[in-house]
Design a protein around this motif. Structure first.
Motif, PDB file in Angstrom:
ATOM      1  N   SER A   1     -45.363 -33.704  15.469  1.00 28.16           N
ATOM      2  CA  SER A   1     -45.421 -32.433  15.313  1.00 28.16           C
ATOM      3  C   SER A   1     -44.721 -32.024  13.872  1.00 28.16           C
ATOM      4  O   SER A   1     -44.135 -32.776  12.900  1.00 28.16           O
ATOM      5  N   PRO A   2     -44.967 -30.862  13.509  1.00 28.55           N
ATOM      6  CA  PRO A   2     -44.298 -30.300  12.187  1.00 28.55           C
ATOM      7  C   PRO A   2     -42.849 -30.600  12.102  1.00 28.55           C
ATOM      8  O   PRO A   2     -42.304 -30.814  10.965  1.00 28.55           O
ATOM      9  N   LEU A   3     -42.097 -30.554  13.118  1.00 33.50           N
ATOM     10  CA  LEU A   3     -40.727 -30.533  13.124  1.00 33.50           C
ATOM     11  C   LEU A   3     -40.137 -32.165  13.485  1.00 33.50           C
ATOM     12  O   LEU A   3     -39.036 -32.434  13.287  1.00 33.50           O
ATOM     13  N   GLY A   4     -41.072 -32.855  13.951  1.00 33.03           N
ATOM     14  CA  GLY A   4     -40.960 -34.018  14.498  1.00 33.03           C
ATOM     15  C   GLY A   4     -40.092 -34.267  15.624  1.00 33.03           C
ATOM     16  O   GLY A   4     -39.828 -33.152  16.526  1.00 33.03           O
ATOM     17  N   TYR A   5     -39.355 -35.446  15.924  1.00 35.69           N
ATOM     18  CA  TYR A   5     -38.574 -35.552  16.916  1.00 35.69           C
ATOM     19  C   TYR A   5     -37.243 -35.882  16.588  1.00 35.69           C
ATOM     20  O   TYR A   5     -37.134 -36.961  15.866  1.00 35.69           O
ATOM     21  N   SER A   6     -36.102 -35.149  16.601  1.00 33.40           N
ATOM     22  CA  SER A   6     -34.887 -35.754  16.313  1.00 33.40           C
ATOM     23  C   SER A   6     -33.848 -35.951  17.169  1.00 33.40           C
ATOM     24  O   SER A   6     -33.792 -35.722  18.426  1.00 33.40           O
TER      25      SER A   6
ATOM     26  N   THR B   1     -34.874 -38.063  12.444  1.00 31.46           N
ATOM     27  CA  THR B   1     -35.939 -37.277  12.711  1.00 31.46           C
ATOM     28  C   THR B   1     -37.238 -38.214  11.993  1.00 31.46           C
ATOM     29  O   THR B   1     -37.279 -38.583  10.833  1.00 31.46           O
ATOM     30  N   THR B   2     -38.029 -38.365  12.894  1.00 27.86           N
ATOM     31  CA  THR B   2     -39.425 -39.036  12.787  1.00 27.86           C
ATOM     32  C   THR B   2     -40.549 -38.589  13.497  1.00 27.86           C
ATOM     33  O   THR B   2     -40.234 -37.239  14.057  1.00 27.86           O
ATOM     34  N   ARG B   3     -41.554 -38.969  13.619  1.00 27.37           N
ATOM     35  CA  ARG B   3     -42.829 -38.307  14.065  1.00 27.37           C
ATOM     36  C   ARG B   3     -43.310 -36.908  13.653  1.00 27.37           C
ATOM     37  O   ARG B   3     -43.397 -35.957  14.223  1.00 27.37           O
ATOM     38  N   VAL B   4     -42.951 -37.016  12.394  1.00 28.82           N
ATOM     39  CA  VAL B   4     -43.449 -35.647  11.585  1.00 28.82           C
ATOM     40  C   VAL B   4     -44.864 -35.610  11.084  1.00 28.82           C
ATOM     41  O   VAL B   4     -45.121 -36.732  10.550  1.00 28.82           O
ATOM     42  N   ASN B   5     -45.523 -34.740  11.320  1.00 26.76           N
ATOM     43  CA  ASN B   5     -46.870 -34.720  10.936  1.00 26.76           C
ATOM     44  C   ASN B   5     -47.167 -33.432  10.117  1.00 26.76           C
ATOM     45  O   ASN B   5     -48.398 -33.053   9.755  1.00 26.76           O
ATOM     46  N   TRP B   6     -46.021 -32.752   9.375  1.00 30.90           N
ATOM     47  CA  TRP B   6     -46.324 -31.681   8.843  1.00 30.90           C
ATOM     48  C   TRP B   6     -46.600 -32.333   7.164  1.00 30.90           C
ATOM     49  O   TRP B   6     -45.941 -33.224   6.692  1.00 30.90           O
ATOM     50  N   PRO B   7     -47.768 -31.872   6.597  1.00 27.79           N
ATOM     51  CA  PRO B   7     -48.318 -32.611   5.374  1.00 27.79           C
ATOM     52  C   PRO B   7     -47.630 -32.417   4.255  1.00 27.79           C
ATOM     53  O   PRO B   7     -48.177 -33.152   2.937  1.00 27.79           O
ATOM     54  N   TYR B   8     -46.671 -31.673   4.098  1.00 30.92           N
ATOM     55  CA  TYR B   8     -45.921 -31.431   2.700  1.00 30.92           C
ATOM     56  C   TYR B   8     -44.358 -31.533   2.640  1.00 30.92           C
ATOM     57  O   TYR B   8     -43.778 -31.234   3.683  1.00 30.92           O
ATOM     58  N   TYR B   9     -43.858 -31.844   1.838  1.00 35.79           N
ATOM     59  CA  TYR B   9     -42.500 -32.186   1.537  1.00 35.79           C
ATOM     60  C   TYR B   9     -41.873 -30.748   1.274  1.00 35.79           C
ATOM     61  O   TYR B   9     -40.514 -30.614   1.631  1.00 35.79           O
TER      62      TYR B   9
END
Length: 337
Positions: free
Chosen positions: A247-252, A265-273
């Motif tokens: 997800s955009p916020l990932g899993y924390s 936090t991992t599992r982040v799929n937001w495409p921008y830093y």
């Protein structure tokens, strides 16, 4: 410094303009210019308040400047309210011109018709002191946090002026050449911000608006004012469940280390830093450390980002927030018409 002085009349109607671009400071020059004209349009909205200023060029042609300021709540907290500005007001303004357009301005200062001066961006310094007017400003007051003894669990606000600049977030980080080149294709007129789509990790934690930490027992909730974002930190796990989607916020997941809250936090799929189009891959891993001062008035944070696809070394975003007694307000992002 370039100064333009014009005498103009506001026409009865103004054609609708395209949605103004959501800019980072990276897309503005460090140069200041001053303009004089009348407000032709005011959009008191998030993510950025927007003004259109009608000026007259030396050749007699009218020119419309699109100008962006801070978010509505950020302005209100420093004493700058919607009621100060009216369409048709004749004003002087100062700001940084865009490096991508000859009619856009990052608005920092407005000299109002009554002689007072308003700061519209990051508590900019007074620029029209010769006019004799007072600067509109509200002073920040740190609460007696030790007496309240709430620890981490309160609303935290960036200091003014905020030392966490766009250069700290993006421009001095160890990105690959390809990642930097990719910024050139970022569409300033059609992107997540102009569409009012929430920001993902890690950029959502590097904004200028308040954050609230809430104790939910086995979880800690972080409520960010920007985009009305709510993050969940899982304190009863050491890793994400195997089937949790990205997800955009990932899993924390979080833990206490020497009194500090450390979050992975991992599992982040937001495409921008960041907010200027620097790419980020789904392999990104983000570590945050939040450390409370002894008197509980200051929360230092350090965000370390590892992404082998776009970074040659870990990127670090570091700063601090203060206990100023603010509340997290509704962001309610709106697109410019």
């Amino acid at each position: 410094m370039h100064t333009r002085y014009v005498l103009i009349m506001l026409t009865a109607t103004l054609p609708l303009l395209p949605a103004a671009a959501h800019h980072s400071t990276a897309f503005y020059s460090s140069e200041f210019i001053e303009l004089e004209g009348t407000f032709a349009r005011i959009d008191w909205i998030n993510p950025h308040v927007r003004f259109v200023l009608r000026t007259m060029e030396p050749n007699g042609a009218e020119k419309l400047w699109t100008m962006e300021a801070s978010a509505t709540s950020a302005l209100q907290r420093r004493g700058v309210s919607r009621e100060l500005f009216r369409v048709g007001d004749r004003v002087k303004v100062a700001g940084h011109p865009s490096t991508r357009s000859d009619a856009e301005l990052q608005l920092t200062n407005v000299l109002l018709p009554d002689g007072r001066e308003a700061s519209l961006w990051l508590d900019s310094a007074q620029r029209f002191a010769n006019s004799g007017g007072a600067m509109i400003r509200n002073a920040d007051v740190v609460v007696d946090a030790a007496r309240e003894n709430r620890g981490l669990f309160r609303v935290w606000t960036a200091p003014r002026p905020n030392p966490l600049t766009g250069e700290v977030i993006s421009l001095n980080q160890p990105f690959t050449a390809a990642a930097v080149e990719a910024r050139k294709s970022f569409d300033l007129l059609d992107n997540f911000a102009t569409r009012c789509e929430p920001t993902g990790m890690p950029a959502v934690m590097a904004g200028p608006l308040p954050y609230q930490f809430i104790d939910r027992g086995a979880q800690i909730e972080i409520k960010a004012e920007i985009y009305d974002t709510i993050r969940t930190i899982h304190m009863d796990r050491v890793s994400p469940p195997p089937d949790v989607p990205a997800s955009p916020l990932g899993y924390s997941v979080g833990q206490w280390q020497d009194g500090a809250l450390v979050v992975a936090t991992t599992r982040v799929n937001w495409p921008y830093y960041d907010t200027i189009g620097t790419p980020q891959s789904d392999a990104v891993e983000i570590t945050e450390r939040f450390a409370l001062s002894e008197d509980q008035t200051r929360l230092d944070f350090r965000i370390t980002v590892r992404d082998p696809a776009t970074l040659t070394a870990p990127a670090v975003i570091a700063g601090h927030w203060l206990a100023l007694g603010h509340e997290v307000q509704r962001f309610a992002c709106q697109r410019s018409r």
